[in-house]
Design a protein around this motif. Sequence first.
Motif, PDB file in Angstrom:
ATOM      1  N   UNK A  23     113.562  29.291  62.044  1.00 58.79           N
ATOM      2  CA  UNK A  23     112.686  29.447  60.882  1.00 58.79           C
ATOM      3  C   UNK A  23     112.320  28.097  60.272  1.00 58.79           C
ATOM      4  N   UNK A  24     113.285  27.160  60.297  1.00 62.44           N
ATOM      5  CA  UNK A  24     113.026  25.840  59.708  1.00 62.44           C
ATOM      6  C   UNK A  24     112.067  25.060  60.616  1.00 62.44           C
ATOM      7  N   UNK A  27     108.384  25.554  60.169  1.00 59.87           N
ATOM      8  CA  UNK A  27     107.743  25.083  58.949  1.00 59.87           C
ATOM      9  C   UNK A  27     107.853  23.586  58.702  1.00 59.87           C
ATOM     10  N   UNK A  32     110.293  15.958  55.143  1.00 62.29           N
ATOM     11  CA  UNK A  32     111.117  17.017  54.550  1.00 62.29           C
ATOM     12  C   UNK A  32     112.566  16.921  55.009  1.00 62.29           C
ATOM     13  N   UNK A  85     122.510  26.166  57.123  1.00 67.61           N
ATOM     14  CA  UNK A  85     121.473  25.132  57.085  1.00 67.61           C
ATOM     15  C   UNK A  85     120.245  25.776  56.455  1.00 67.61           C
ATOM     16  N   UNK A  86     119.634  25.082  55.510  1.00 73.42           N
ATOM     17  CA  UNK A  86     118.490  25.659  54.802  1.00 73.42           C
ATOM     18  C   UNK A  86     117.378  24.617  54.691  1.00 73.42           C
ATOM     19  N   UNK A  87     116.139  25.096  54.788  1.00 72.03           N
ATOM     20  CA  UNK A  87     115.006  24.184  54.672  1.00 72.03           C
ATOM     21  C   UNK A  87     113.758  24.835  55.224  1.00 72.03           C
ATOM     22  N   UNK A  88     112.707  24.081  55.463  1.00 68.70           N
ATOM     23  CA  UNK A  88     112.609  22.672  55.115  1.00 68.70           C
ATOM     24  C   UNK A  88     112.397  22.512  53.617  1.00 68.70           C
ATOM     25  N   UNK A  89     113.116  21.570  53.014  1.00 68.95           N
ATOM     26  CA  UNK A  89     113.053  21.376  51.569  1.00 68.95           C
ATOM     27  C   UNK A  89     112.264  20.111  51.238  1.00 68.95           C
ATOM     28  N   UNK A  90     111.845  20.039  49.997  1.00 68.01           N
ATOM     29  CA  UNK A  90     111.110  18.869  49.531  1.00 68.01           C
ATOM     30  C   UNK A  90     109.654  18.909  49.989  1.00 68.01           C
ATOM     31  N   UNK A  91     108.860  18.020  49.431  1.00 64.68           N
ATOM     32  CA  UNK A  91     107.450  17.957  49.808  1.00 64.68           C
ATOM     33  C   UNK A  91     107.287  17.106  51.054  1.00 64.68           C
TER      34      UNK A  91
END
Lengths: 276, 466
Positions: A23-24, A27, A32, A85-91
């Motif tokens: 999933x990460x 995206x 990121x 594990x989580x993300x993608x985070x940030x711009x």
Amino acid sequence: MYSIISTEELVPRVRVYRISAPRIAKKAAAGQFVILRVDDNGERIPLTIADWDVVEGSVSVVFMEVGTTTTKLSRLKAGDTISDIVGPLGNATEIDNFGTVCLMAGGFATATIMPIARAMKAAGNRVITIVGARNKDLLFWRERLSAVSDELIITTDDGSAGRKGVVTEPIKEMLERGERIDRVIAIGPSIMMKFSALTTKPFGIKTIVSMNPIMIDGTGMCGCCRVSVAGQTRFACVDGPEFDAHAIDWDNFMARQRSYIEEEKRSLEICRCPSG
Amino acid sequence: MAKAKIDLNRVAMPKQEAGARRQNFSEVATGYTAEDAKREASRCIECKARNCVAGCPVAIDIPEFISAVKTGDFTAADEIIKRTNALPGICGRVCPQESQCEAVCTLAKKKAPVAIGRLERFVADWEPGYRLKGSTGAKAPKSCKKVAVIGSGPSGLTCAAELARLGHSVTIFESLHVAGGVLMYGIPEFRLPKTIVQTEINFVRSLGVEIVLNAVAGKTFTIDELFKDGFQAVFLGTGAGLPLFLNIENENAPGVYSANEFLSRVNLMKAYHFPEFDTPLKVGKEVAVVGGGNVAMDAARSAVRLGARVTVVYRRGREEMPARLEEVENAEEEGINFLFLTNPISFQVNDQKWVSGMTCQKMSLGDPDASGRRRPVPVGGSEFTLPCDMAIVALGTRPNPLIARSAPGLAFASAGTVIADESTGLTRKAGVWAGGDIVTGSATVISAMGAGKAAARDIDRYLASL
Ligand SMILES: Cc1cc2nc3c(=O)[nH]c(=O)nc-3n(C[C@H](O)[C@H](O)[C@H](O)COP(=O)(O)OP(=O)(O)OC[C@H]3O[C@@H](n4cnc5c(N)ncnc54)[C@H](O)[C@@H]3O)c2cc1C
Ligand SMILES: Cc1cc2nc3c(=O)[nH]c(=O)nc-3n(C[C@H](O)[C@H](O)[C@H](O)COP(=O)(O)OP(=O)(O)OC[C@H]3O[C@@H](n4cnc5c(N)ncnc54)[C@H](O)[C@@H]3O)c2cc1C
Ligand code: SF4
Ligand code: SF4
Ligand code: FES
């Protein structure tokens, strides 16, 4: 549980891991990061996405072994799993045809800068990449970086590869020569980013840095990652991690990063020597 | 016929003594025994008016469950409660009962409402774990309709449980590595044990709800992608997690925490077990907490348990504090200092740039403001500095910007909250409902649950019309 597909030591204490996270991967974009947790007692730590593969459903992270979590991570092998594990985070990094873009990387950030260099090149920029390291044994991904850079400059503290000196020197000379640079992106240890900002400021060149404060959730909930930018409080996880280097209160930022030095040391001693 | 005499003596809640509980994170209120519960239940006159039910946002059949407690049939009581409320162990502990069900209990007129919350908690604890016998309310046949719920706080859990019972297939997407929202990261262990929260979440799972962790709406996926993936309706229950700050000098100095950061380190990451757990926490010797709500009380009481001397600084008076009176009294018993009519104006730092003090100003109460509370106004020349090596700011929160930035079609109010119909939760975006703190701003567990339930009913109607 998320499985580690492969591990590789790039240079001593710096490793690249490919982790299954479809999933990460779908995206992810340059700039990121992910947050991961090795095990159930573990801390959540942010790591930049150094590469991703949509077909395989994987993301790659490059990390330096500095404390408890990165040490625990280093002990894992291909086939092992991590809890979260989580993300993608940030711009994502702002990618555009700026003209000439100078990318500066220190330490493990050689990996972090890769996807940015690739995207900037693809957007039609002239890409100058400057990589700084203590010595030649700490350099990696030189071929990969030159493939996406028009010019690759290496600096080492001891002169064992490239030119001797710090990463800010080449850009300073270029700017003094009047060479045109439209945008600078500097990523690495805070001190290196701070000096990069100081170097470009007199020339008025827009300079972006990727801030790496301590984080917990990465979704704007804890406020741990706050950074003072132009006198305003911004959250690196949702407003960043990239900010205008010339507007950052560096002294405050570096003080915040040192918040847990003693605890981190204690935790690491226990981690290295679990029986004692 | 002579009326039975009404017993006006509420059975007291047993609790740990202040001296002992300052040293641990175990629950403060230890709960009724079976005898206590039967005795308290017998005070309910099972009045015809059933006022209490209307005072409960999820409309538990209160007189019926209390009647079962009276006869000692706790299992039956549990089944009655779980018909309408999947999270009774949580509600029984943290609901502001004094302004909900108990406020309107017929016996409240005599100042001795039945202790509904305590009884609810007793029943939930009596039947620990979740029973998969399917006896908890008839489940509708499978509908083959798919609903996505975003956020696993009380609003999302309740909405999901209700929809699952109505036969729909429900998936919850949660950004953190555990489900529960504020119940897990905010409210401390000593008020709400995390095993209770997880037990009740497992009950929701047992109804057929799937929970996907580490999935951030607006980052890992967008709402529009959910529709493409075959979900027919979406419920947004992402809360209001983004902490507000004072915007005063040196507020970003290390040692100045938001209450969310401090409480997340303690609750979510179990920093009170550091170094056994990896997440560190530095607890000062002198801690200043800014604010007067439940969050400020939780932060202050957690800091006391970690060995600090704590001062709570609040800009209005004790009577104006939004925190539950019970929690203020608990805090006072635990030795927390209060400075009322006091407002911080800057932080001081030492040569390590770490916080070393909080400069404050005394306030006096002027005319009432829009909320009806008297507005605090600064008293000239009253500045003083409170020395501290840690400060915790608990001024409230607002929704995080992730959803707003990624969901075209949703409408937002100026406070960042989602605009939704008050009775159904329907937003301005087709197929999307919202409820809980993301709509109201920080409120209560039970109001979030009520909103989740109302939205589930409306989503069910909508799905039937497809
Ligand atoms: C957005 C973001 C992206 C990042 N990307 C990468 C990356 O791609 N590769 C990588 O190796 N690291 C990256 N970091 C830093 C990484 O998160 C830290 O190195 C990690 O948290 C250390 O955890 P630990 O438990 O191993 O060490 P700790 O015990 O937490 O710390 C050990 C030492 O590392 C220093 N340290 C701790 N946290 C940070 C931090 N956030 N930044 C810099 N130094 C820190 C401490 O001061 C201490 O000296 C990133 C950080 C952020 C916020
Ligand atoms: C310290 C503290 C103490 C409190 N004490 C009480 C009390 O005693 N009694 C009481 O009634 N109320 C209390 N409250 C208030 C109560 O907890 C909240 O009103 C309630 O939890 C709101 O529920 P919710 O479902 O709307 O949101 P939340 O509980 O906030 O849950 C939202 C969930 O959504 C997740 N999320 C956020 N963004 C995303 C995204 N983009 N994608 C996926 N997931 C996301 C979050 O991680 C979280 O798990 C307290 C609050 C705090 C902070
Ligand atoms: S859920 Fe809350 S409001 Fe409803 S009966 Fe229980 S304590 Fe009262
Ligand atoms: S209102 Fe009070 S007395 Fe009447 S049924 Fe409800 S709990 Fe019992
Ligand atoms: S990491 Fe928690 S708000 Fe940014």
